[in-house]
Scaffold this active site. Structure first.
Site, PDB file in Angstrom:
ATOM      1  N   LYS A   1       6.569  -2.043   1.436  1.00  0.00           N
ATOM      2  CA  LYS A   1       5.536  -1.487   2.320  1.00  0.00           C
ATOM      3  C   LYS A   1       4.329  -2.413   2.292  1.00  0.00           C
ATOM      4  O   LYS A   1       3.352  -2.213   1.584  1.00  0.00           O
ATOM      5  CB  LYS A   1       5.168  -0.063   1.897  1.00  0.00           C
TER       6      LYS A   1
ATOM      7  N   TYR B   1       0.833  -1.211   0.000  1.00  0.00           N
ATOM      8  CA  TYR B   1       0.000   0.000   0.000  1.00  0.00           C
ATOM      9  C   TYR B   1       0.858   1.247   0.000  1.00  0.00           C
ATOM     10  O   TYR B   1       2.059   1.202   0.280  1.00  0.00           O
ATOM     11  CB  TYR B   1      -0.947   0.011   1.203  1.00  0.00           C
TER      12      TYR B   1
ATOM     13  N   GLU C   1      11.664   3.258  14.028  1.00  0.00           N
ATOM     14  CA  GLU C   1      10.646   4.184  13.533  1.00  0.00           C
ATOM     15  C   GLU C   1       9.386   4.040  14.365  1.00  0.00           C
ATOM     16  O   GLU C   1       9.312   3.182  15.249  1.00  0.00           O
ATOM     17  CB  GLU C   1      10.353   3.871  12.061  1.00  0.00           C
TER      18      GLU C   1
END
Length: 302
Positions: free
Chosen positions: A161, A43, A194
């Site tokens: 991703k 995505y 992250e």
């Protein structure tokens, strides 16, 4: 435009799915879709401002990279995808939106069996994307360092991703239960990676610092914009490997993604970051990103 009963709060009522625009309440994905069964898909999240897509080329390149790594063949050209996004936005009467573009491998058989000739499923949905409120920018949000660790690059290339995000969903729930907005993840090596949906920045001794790509993080488009702005505005910056000790000692901490731009962190693990309010570098870069978005998206539609 208010969402229909088939459109969850915050999402526009019309979606684009496999070439058709229709009410979200009528949109259907097969119960045998591998995206549903296995999280087998990729995505992108994009920002629509003034009827234009911000940094489409960067998102486009990352999408095709993810598709290549996932070995999903998409029978659509990039131009067709951009046109589909803008058509869906127009159908919803939106010029400002958060765009979610999802591609799954399509239907599959029992277990991991792939079906010969199965076509990918492509879905475009638009949601609300209001700017971060000025009070939030001034005060910052709360964040925590999650107990859950980020997957390593030896397990999954961070450039892919993937829609397989259960560990990130659990980390975000951990943050929410602690009264925080975002969870920051470490790798199994104890190095900062992250957030669940964001890249991480901190300021120490006046220098902007962020985990390097080699740590095993997603190459965020907004992360790249921040480094570009820092370079242009002569803000000293570096990429590297950092741990929680450096993070807790930071003068400023902020998070970046497509929807937020720059989101300052005022409290981390229940303690104040710096003065406990947003720092000057975070505020400067937050304003700079908004100016850049307006500058690049302020003209006529492509």
């Amino acid at each position: 435009m208010a969402p229909s009963s088939g459109s969850p709060r915050g999402w526009a009522p019309l979606v684009w799915i496999n070439g058709s625009i229709l009410p979200a309440a009528e949109a259907r994905v097969s119960v045998f879709d591998r995206g549903l069964l296995l999280g087998d898909g990729v995505y992108e999240t994009l920002l629509l401002r003034h009827g234009r897509l911000f940094r489409w080329r960067e998102h486009e390149q990352r999408l095709w990279q993810s598709l290549s790594l996932a070995r999903i063949s998409l029978p659509l050209a990039s131009a067709a995808l951009a046109e589909a996004i803008l058509a869906c936005a127009s159908a919803n009467g939106l010029k400002e939106a958060r765009v979610r573009l999802t591609v799954t491998r399509g239907e599959g058989g029992p277990g991991f069996e792939r079906l010969a000739g199965a076509a990918p499923c492509v879905i475009i949905a638009l949601g609300q994307a209001p700017p971060v409120p000025s009070e939030t920018l001034r005060e910052g949000v709360a964040a925590v360092v999650a107990r859950i660790r980020q997957t390593g690059r030896d397990n999954l290339d961070p450039a892919l991703k993937s829609i397989s995000r259960i560990h990130l969903a659990l980390a975000r729930m951990e943050a929410e239960e602690a009264g925080a907005r975002e969870a920051i993840l470490l790798g199994s090596d104890g190095v900062l990676r992250e957030g669940t949906a964001s890249n991480l920045f901190m300021v120490r001794a006046g220098k902007l610092q962020t985990p390097s790509l080699e740590c095993g993080i997603l190459q965020g488009v907004t992360r790249g914009v921040v480094l570009e702005l820092a370079e242009n505005r002569r803000i000293a910056w570096e990429e590297g490997r950092y741990g929680t000790e450096e993070l807790h000692a930071a003068e400023e901490v902020f998070l970046t993604n497509t929807s937020w731009g720059v989101l300052p962190v005022g409290r981390l693990d229940g303690r104040s970051v710096g003065t406990g309010r947003s720092g000057p570098i975070a505020l400067h870069l937050a304003a700079a990103i908004q100016e850049l978005v307006d500058s690049e998206c302020g003209g006529a539609q492509p």
